[in-house]
Write a protein that holds these residues in place. Structure first.
Motif, PDB file in Angstrom:
ATOM      1  N   ALA A 165      -1.905  30.581   1.011  1.00  0.00           N
ATOM      2  CA  ALA A 165      -2.842  31.588   0.514  1.00  0.00           C
ATOM      3  C   ALA A 165      -3.060  32.667   1.576  1.00  0.00           C
ATOM      4  CB  ALA A 165      -4.161  30.925   0.136  1.00  0.00           C
ATOM      5  N   ILE A 220      -5.457  35.340   1.822  1.00  0.00           N
ATOM      6  CA  ILE A 220      -6.810  35.707   2.276  1.00  0.00           C
ATOM      7  C   ILE A 220      -7.389  34.714   3.288  1.00  0.00           C
ATOM      8  CG2 ILE A 220      -9.207  36.026   1.512  1.00  0.00           C
ATOM      9  CD1 ILE A 220      -8.169  37.465  -0.931  1.00  0.00           C
ATOM     10  N   PRO A 221      -7.289  33.389   3.082  1.00  0.00           N
ATOM     11  CA  PRO A 221      -7.788  32.462   4.115  1.00  0.00           C
ATOM     12  C   PRO A 221      -7.070  32.615   5.449  1.00  0.00           C
ATOM     13  CG  PRO A 221      -7.454  31.297   2.049  1.00  0.00           C
ATOM     14  CD  PRO A 221      -6.834  32.656   1.882  1.00  0.00           C
ATOM     15  N   LEU A 272     -13.344  36.356   1.421  1.00  0.00           N
ATOM     16  CA  LEU A 272     -13.065  34.932   1.226  1.00  0.00           C
ATOM     17  C   LEU A 272     -14.094  34.306   0.284  1.00  0.00           C
ATOM     18  CD1 LEU A 272     -11.242  32.547   2.426  1.00  0.00           C
ATOM     19  CD2 LEU A 272     -13.221  32.054   3.862  1.00  0.00           C
ATOM     20  N   TRP A 277     -11.731  35.109  -3.063  1.00  0.00           N
ATOM     21  CA  TRP A 277     -10.773  34.000  -3.077  1.00  0.00           C
ATOM     22  C   TRP A 277     -11.400  32.667  -3.474  1.00  0.00           C
ATOM     23  CZ3 TRP A 277     -10.213  29.457  -0.084  1.00  0.00           C
ATOM     24  CH2 TRP A 277      -9.010  28.775  -0.291  1.00  0.00           C
ATOM     25  N   TRP A 278     -12.536  32.312  -2.893  1.00  0.00           N
ATOM     26  CA  TRP A 278     -13.125  30.986  -3.107  1.00  0.00           C
ATOM     27  C   TRP A 278     -13.383  30.676  -4.581  1.00  0.00           C
ATOM     28  CZ3 TRP A 278     -13.412  26.824  -0.136  1.00  0.00           C
ATOM     29  CH2 TRP A 278     -14.244  25.781  -0.535  1.00  0.00           C
ATOM     30  N   LYS A 292     -11.833  31.618  -7.167  1.00  0.00           N
ATOM     31  CA  LYS A 292     -10.586  31.511  -7.933  1.00  0.00           C
ATOM     32  C   LYS A 292      -9.522  30.696  -7.199  1.00  0.00           C
ATOM     33  CE  LYS A 292     -11.359  36.053 -10.056  1.00  0.00           C
ATOM     34  NZ  LYS A 292     -10.804  37.412 -10.291  1.00  0.00           N
ATOM     35  N   ARG A 293      -9.934  29.938  -6.184  1.00  0.00           N
ATOM     36  CA  ARG A 293      -8.966  29.261  -5.322  1.00  0.00           C
ATOM     37  C   ARG A 293      -8.103  28.246  -6.059  1.00  0.00           C
ATOM     38  NH1 ARG A 293     -13.843  27.090  -4.875  1.00  0.00           N
ATOM     39  NH2 ARG A 293     -14.103  24.817  -4.686  1.00  0.00           N
ATOM     40  N   THR A 329      -4.975  29.932  -7.804  1.00  0.00           N
ATOM     41  CA  THR A 329      -4.047  30.711  -6.981  1.00  0.00           C
ATOM     42  C   THR A 329      -3.283  29.788  -6.037  1.00  0.00           C
ATOM     43  OG1 THR A 329      -5.749  31.089  -5.295  1.00  0.00           O
ATOM     44  CG2 THR A 329      -5.570  32.710  -7.067  1.00  0.00           C
TER      45      THR A 329
END
Length: 305
Positions: free
Chosen positions: A28, A30-31, A211, A215-216, A218-219, A222
């Motif tokens: 991933a 973004i992380p 993040l 992102w979080w 929808k983690r 993805t």
């Protein structure tokens, strides 16, 4: 001295690009970018604290000057420009061969000259025009090499991301010189360690928000995140490369055009890593494209010196 620092920065930057490619593999984005900015911030945070509370670092190259919002607002803008470039670059690099990404990134000095031509009305000399032309030809040849791997430069949005990242990187390079140039020369006169330390911290805060809110939630839908020690290496090599780069620019005789060209020499290191460690394809054709890029940089160097 500033030339040596520029060459060292290029070498470290080449390793940084290679480690970034490894960290992004099936991972991933973004992380990873958040952790990279966080680790870079942690590297410089002790220098900020020690400089602000003691006189141990006074007079040293690691001293971080303090300042109010009138200075930090320029650093926040620097963070926005760099982070935008990194976001585009990380996503693009994840989905493209390193031996294609590297030569595209190496065209940043050309973008700086073309930008100066369009925005400021500057005139290029014959040497510089030849350098720009070689860069254009190499880009066209690189697009032909990419087709052999199913990459259509005209319709591949990952290519557009890499080109956008390179363009923003060129803007960042010009802005760096403006930030650290003395006020008497039309700059802001900011301390280089102040710029490097605080723009990393501002970036990590921006990435934390991304993040948490992007992102979080929808983690699970993805690409999952998994730990890779290359993530730490990315921060270490980038911080070292940037430290040498900023130190080089802070020296009185430093020329941003020359430093920028030398720094793009990092493509040689990343290209070799792409060939040796990632076993990428069509290396002979790409090597010719890369040689044209480097030849163009030589013409730019001659025309700018």
């Amino acid at each position: 001295m500033w030339l040596l620092l520029a060459f060292l920065s290029a070498a470290f930057l080449g390793v940084y690009d290679s480690l970034k490619k490894k960290a992004l593999k099936d991972n991933a984005v973004i992380p990873i970018l958040f952790l990279n900015t966080l680790f870079s911030s942690l590297i410089f945070l002790p220098f900020i604290i020690v400089s602000g509370t003691t006189d141990v670092l006074d007079g040293s190259i690691f001293h971080v000057e303090s300042g109010g919002w009138e200075m930090h607002k320029y650093i926040v803008l620097k963070a926005v420009i760099v982070l935008s470039s990194w976001l585009l670059g990380y996503f693009g690099m994840k989905h493209l061969p390193l031996t294609i990404v590297g030569p595209i990134n190496a065209t940043r000095p050309v973008m700086v000259l073309v930008g100066a031509l369009i925005v400021f009305g500057e005139r290029l000399n014959l040497w510089q025009w030849v350098g720009v032309l070689l860069a254009v030809v190499s880009f066209l040849l690189l697009s032909r090499s990419g087709k052999k791997e199913g990459i259509d430069f005209r319709h591949d949005h990952w290519i557009y991301m890499i080109v956008g990242a390179a363009a923003l990187g060129a803007v960042s390079g010009l802005y760096d010189k403006y930030l650290m140039a003395p006020v008497a020369e039309g700059g802001i006169g900011l301390d280089r360690m102040m710029v490097q330390s605080w723009y990393n911290i501002y970036q990590s805060l921006m990435m934390l928000l991304m993040l948490m809110f992007l992102w979080w939630p929808k983690r699970h839908g993805t690409t999952p995140f998994h730990w890779d020690w290359a993530i730490v290496g990315v921060s270490l090599f980038l911080s070292t490369a940037d430290f040498m780069y900023f130190y080089s620019l802070s020296l009185p005789s430093a020329m941003i055009s020359i430093v920028s060209m030398i720094r793009r020499g990092s493509v040689i290191v990343s290209f070799l890593c792409g060939a040796v460690f990632f076993r990428e394809k069509n290396l002979r054709a790409k090597a010719i494209d890369l040689a044209l890029v480097l030849l163009g940089m030589i013409f730019l160097y001659i025309g700018s010196s």
